[in-house]
Write a protein that holds these residues in place. Sequence first.
Motif, short mmCIF file in Angstrom:
data_model
loop_
_atom_site.label_atom_id
_atom_site.label_comp_id
_atom_site.label_asym_id
_atom_site.label_seq_id
_atom_site.Cartn_x
_atom_site.Cartn_y
_atom_site.Cartn_z
N UNK A 161 116.41 37.72 -37.95
CA UNK A 161 116.50 38.14 -36.55
C UNK A 161 116.38 37.00 -35.55
N UNK A 162 115.63 35.96 -35.90
CA UNK A 162 115.27 34.94 -34.93
C UNK A 162 114.07 35.45 -34.14
N UNK B 257 103.59 31.71 -38.08
CA UNK B 257 104.38 32.33 -37.02
C UNK B 257 103.78 31.93 -35.67
N UNK B 258 104.66 31.55 -34.76
CA UNK B 258 104.23 31.26 -33.38
C UNK B 258 104.37 32.54 -32.57
N UNK B 259 103.45 32.74 -31.64
CA UNK B 259 103.47 33.92 -30.79
C UNK B 259 103.46 33.47 -29.34
N UNK B 260 104.40 34.02 -28.59
CA UNK B 260 104.50 33.68 -27.17
C UNK B 260 104.53 34.97 -26.36
N UNK B 261 103.72 35.01 -25.32
CA UNK B 261 103.68 36.20 -24.47
C UNK B 261 104.92 36.22 -23.58
N UNK C 130 104.96 40.49 -26.97
CA UNK C 130 104.85 39.19 -27.63
C UNK C 130 106.12 38.93 -28.43
N UNK C 131 106.51 37.67 -28.42
CA UNK C 131 107.68 37.24 -29.19
C UNK C 131 107.16 36.42 -30.37
N UNK C 132 107.58 36.81 -31.57
CA UNK C 132 107.17 36.15 -32.80
C UNK C 132 108.31 35.27 -33.31
N UNK C 133 107.98 34.04 -33.67
CA UNK C 133 108.97 33.09 -34.15
C UNK C 133 108.43 32.38 -35.39
N UNK C 134 109.26 32.30 -36.42
CA UNK C 134 108.87 31.56 -37.63
C UNK C 134 108.73 30.09 -37.26
#
Length: 133
Positions: free
Chosen positions: A17-18, A53-57, A62-66
């Motif tokens: 998904x990205x 996983x990085x998490x950004x508000x 929240x957006x999760x990114x590998x």
Amino acid sequence: MSITPAESRVMEALWELGPSTAEQVIAHLAERSGWSPTTVKTLLARLRDKGTVAVERDGRRYIYTARKDRDAWVDDEAGGLLQRLFGGRLPPLLAHFSRSGALSDKDIAEIRALLDAIEAERPAKSTRRSKRS
């Protein structure tokens, strides 16, 4: 840090998904896993805690990114497995799969073709090395 099989399924979703919200990951995994939204959110939290996983508000979500691409993760996992179980050597791994009957005729043909391709590249590499000396 190693991740569990369940966590790896969440990572596979993120690689496909990205960057995604938890809801997007949940929807992606719903048809494949049957996991509840709580389960997926727990797995995402574990992956965040492990630094995988990085998490950004983003507003209220929240957006999760590998943090690592799939190829790098596979390299790490395969290398770790090979080191732990076979002292970092590939021949004992292949011998194990051969003895256990896990290698099909197709697998053997693919391995043979791969070895042939590796051997075909070797003379060019050794020629380049000898020219530098």
